[in-house]
Structures are given as C-alpha cells and as structure tokens.
Design an enzyme around this catalytic site. Structure first.
Site, mmCIF file in Angstrom:
data_model
loop_
_atom_site.group_PDB
_atom_site.id
_atom_site.type_symbol
_atom_site.label_atom_id
_atom_site.label_comp_id
_atom_site.label_asym_id
_atom_site.label_seq_id
_atom_site.Cartn_x
_atom_site.Cartn_y
_atom_site.Cartn_z
ATOM 1 N N GLY A 255 -3.603 47.466 12.506
ATOM 2 C CA GLY A 255 -4.899 46.813 12.359
ATOM 3 C C GLY A 255 -4.844 45.698 11.337
ATOM 4 N N ASP A 256 -5.734 44.726 11.517
ATOM 5 C CA ASP A 256 -5.830 43.636 10.557
ATOM 6 C C ASP A 256 -7.185 42.963 10.684
ATOM 7 O OD1 ASP A 256 -5.183 41.125 8.968
ATOM 8 O OD2 ASP A 256 -3.281 42.183 8.899
#
Length: 195
Positions: free
Chosen positions: A71-72
């Site tokens: 995730g980012d």
C-alpha cells in the site's frame, strides 16, 4: 494462505492488528523516489503513482504461496505532489502550503500472489486544512514532535494533527494509509477471513 504486509508502517500494522488479522510485516526495500522519477517524467497521475508504488512493494517480497499486501499514498495539492518531510522546516513548509486549502490523498492497496498482482483498489479522500498562522504551525509542530515527519503533509489524523483540519471527506482508514473495508471484503472473498 497467510498474509504478509509489505511495510513496517506502525499505522498500517496497527490497522491490521486491530481488525484481528494475523500477518507478518516485512520491509519491502523499495526506493520510492527512484521509482517515482520516471513516472513523474511521463506525467503519471497521483493515482497511477500510488498504484505503482503499492505494486512495487507487494512484488518486492518473494514469498511463494503467501498473499502479499502492498500500500501507498500520494498527497496531491492542485497537481503538486508531496512526500514525507525530511525535517521540521520541511514539515512547516508543507503545512503552510496546505493551510486554508483542500488537498487529496490517493491511497492504493494491492494484493500479490506468486509474483502477480491479483487485486487492487484506490481510494481518494479530500481534506481541507483550516487557515493557519506561522505561530499556529509552530505550536502544532511542538505538540506533534517527530510524528510530523512520519507522513506526507506532516500530520497524523489519529493524533494532534486532527486539529489542523476544518473538513474531511472520505474514508478514515484510507486517510490513515489502508482502505480497510475494501481490503477486508477481498480477504473474506479469498477465504482468509470468515464470512
């Protein structure tokens, strides 16, 4: 199948633990700035950058037979992209730029299995920071301490950073860094959580 979080983010770890998930957290070792450089040169959108970073993190972990979660987030202020501030002066500059304006957080999450992306999701939240004087920014940074350097925009909503805002539209968990509801739905669909 077991889950690996391709991150050592304390916030993402806490979100997954608080949701009752069993997982292992491993730092993916991805150079985010190096990955972003060609994307920015190509004119990639904030959503495309968030997805590319999430994919790279998930694919950086080699663990056959395990599900890898990457995730980012990308903070976008009228086309300007922000990264985590390197020091207090950079944090103050970010907050000053965001003060009195609305910015967007694009939060991407992906799942990879056996070296392939098998699911992805992007969530967008709009956050409006209240107008702030330089004195108010300094008071905030005194109160926030080092936590102001832990995230883009120099704030953590789950802490004193909430005082900077006058309006927020979007999923709270996505703002923290992980769109939990879509993720949990996908994990249920895959049998990693009970229905």
């Amino acid at each position: 199948m077991t889950l690996i979080l391709a991150s050592t983010s304390s916030t993402r770890i806490a979100l997954l633990r608080n949701a009752g998930l069993t997982f292992e957290a491993i730092a993916p070792g991805v150079d985010e700035r190096a990955l972003e450089t060609p994307l920015l040169a190509q004119g990639a959108s904030p959503t495309e950058i968030a997805l590319a970073l999430s994919r790279a993190k998930a694919l950086a972990i080699a663990a056959p037979g395990r599900l890898i979660l990457g995730g980012d987030q990308v903070l976008d202020l009228d086309g300007e992209r922000f990264v985590k501030p390197v020091d207090r002066a950079a944090a103050a500059a970010q907050i000053a730029a965001l003060a009195g304006r609305t910015h967007r957080l694009r939060t991407a999450v992906v799942l990879a299995e056996n070296g392939e992306i098998v699911w992805e999701h992007v969530s967008t939240a709009s956050l409006t920071m209240r107008p702030l004087t330089s004195e108010a920014i300094e008071r905030y940074l005194d109160a926030a301490g080092d936590s102001a350097l832990w995230s883009v925009g120099a704030y953590l909503l789950e802490g004193v950073g909430i005082q900077l805002f006058q309006a927020i539209e979007g999923d709270y968990f996505s703002i923290l860094g992980l769109p939990m509801l879509p993720l949990l739905a996908e994990l249920r669909r895959r049998g990693l959580l009970p229905s």
